[in-house]
Design a protein around this motif. Sequence first.
Motif, PDB file in Angstrom:
ATOM      1  N   ILE A   1       0.839  -1.202   0.000  1.00 31.17           N
ATOM      2  CA  ILE A   1       0.000   0.000   0.000  1.00 31.17           C
ATOM      3  C   ILE A   1       0.873   1.251   0.000  1.00 31.17           C
ATOM      4  O   ILE A   1       0.620   2.204  -0.749  1.00 31.17           O
ATOM      5  CB  ILE A   1      -0.945  -0.009   1.228  1.00 31.17           C
ATOM      6  N   GLN A   2       1.912   1.246   0.828  1.00 31.41           N
ATOM      7  CA  GLN A   2       2.790   2.411   0.889  1.00 31.41           C
ATOM      8  C   GLN A   2       3.535   2.619  -0.427  1.00 31.41           C
ATOM      9  O   GLN A   2       3.680   3.749  -0.891  1.00 31.41           O
ATOM     10  CB  GLN A   2       3.784   2.254   2.047  1.00 31.41           C
TER      11      GLN A   2
ATOM     12  N   LYS B   1      -1.461   8.932  -4.648  1.00 33.89           N
ATOM     13  CA  LYS B   1      -2.815   8.827  -4.096  1.00 33.89           C
ATOM     14  C   LYS B   1      -3.106   7.370  -3.751  1.00 33.89           C
ATOM     15  O   LYS B   1      -2.429   6.456  -4.221  1.00 33.89           O
ATOM     16  CB  LYS B   1      -3.845   9.357  -5.079  1.00 33.89           C
ATOM     17  N   TYR B   2      -4.126   7.191  -2.923  1.00 36.99           N
ATOM     18  CA  TYR B   2      -4.480   5.843  -2.509  1.00 36.99           C
ATOM     19  C   TYR B   2      -5.263   5.130  -3.601  1.00 36.99           C
ATOM     20  O   TYR B   2      -6.031   5.757  -4.337  1.00 36.99           O
ATOM     21  CB  TYR B   2      -5.323   5.881  -1.229  1.00 36.99           C
TER      22      TYR B   2
ATOM     23  N   PRO C   1      -8.761  -0.377   1.300  1.00 34.97           N
ATOM     24  CA  PRO C   1      -9.358   0.376   2.402  1.00 34.97           C
ATOM     25  C   PRO C   1      -8.311   1.280   3.068  1.00 34.97           C
ATOM     26  O   PRO C   1      -7.170   0.900   3.235  1.00 34.97           O
ATOM     27  CB  PRO C   1      -9.814  -0.704   3.377  1.00 34.97           C
ATOM     28  N   TYR C   2      -8.698   2.471   3.467  1.00 36.56           N
ATOM     29  CA  TYR C   2      -7.765   3.400   4.100  1.00 36.56           C
ATOM     30  C   TYR C   2      -8.522   4.351   5.018  1.00 36.56           C
ATOM     31  O   TYR C   2      -9.747   4.416   4.998  1.00 36.56           O
ATOM     32  CB  TYR C   2      -7.006   4.204   3.045  1.00 36.56           C
ATOM     33  N   GLU C   3      -7.785   5.117   5.794  1.00 35.75           N
ATOM     34  CA  GLU C   3      -8.347   6.164   6.621  1.00 35.75           C
ATOM     35  C   GLU C   3      -7.547   7.430   6.357  1.00 35.75           C
ATOM     36  O   GLU C   3      -6.327   7.438   6.486  1.00 35.75           O
ATOM     37  CB  GLU C   3      -8.274   5.788   8.103  1.00 35.75           C
ATOM     38  N   ASP C   4      -8.236   8.500   6.007  1.00 39.21           N
ATOM     39  CA  ASP C   4      -7.515   9.739   5.709  1.00 39.21           C
ATOM     40  C   ASP C   4      -7.435  10.626   6.959  1.00 39.21           C
ATOM     41  O   ASP C   4      -7.915  10.269   8.030  1.00 39.21           O
ATOM     42  CB  ASP C   4      -8.153  10.479   4.530  1.00 39.21           C
TER      43      ASP C   4
END
Length: 110
Positions: free
Chosen positions: A67-68, A76-77, A82-85
Motif C-alpha cells: 500500500i505504501q 494517491k491511494y 481500504p484506508y483512513e484519511d
Amino acid sequence: MAKFYKCAQKHSNRKTRGKGFTLAELLIVVAIIAVLVSISIPIFTSQLHKARVATDWANLRAYYAEIQADFISTGKYNKKVPYEDKQGSTGFDAFGLKEITFLNGQKVKM
C-alpha cells in the motif's frame, strides 16, 4: 587340537545361526519409538501454530508495504484498498473491515 577347533566351530555356528532379534528386543524398540513420538507431537503442533502466526504477521507487513509503495509511486491511494484519511473518513466501511484477528487471538484495528 584340530578336534577342539572343530567342536568350537560347531557350537559357534549354532549360536550365530539365528541372526534375528528377539521379541523382547523388538518390543523395547517399539516402546522407545512410541515415547519419542508422544513427546514430539505436542512440540510439533505448537511450532506449527507459531509458524502460522508469523506468516500472518509477514502477510500484514507485506500488505502494508505494498500500500505504501503504491501511494509513493502514484501519490494517491488506490480506491480498491481500504484506508483512513486525515479527516477521519475511512474506506473500510465499504469492505466491512474494522480489525484483523490473528491465529494467536491478537487483534489489530485498522
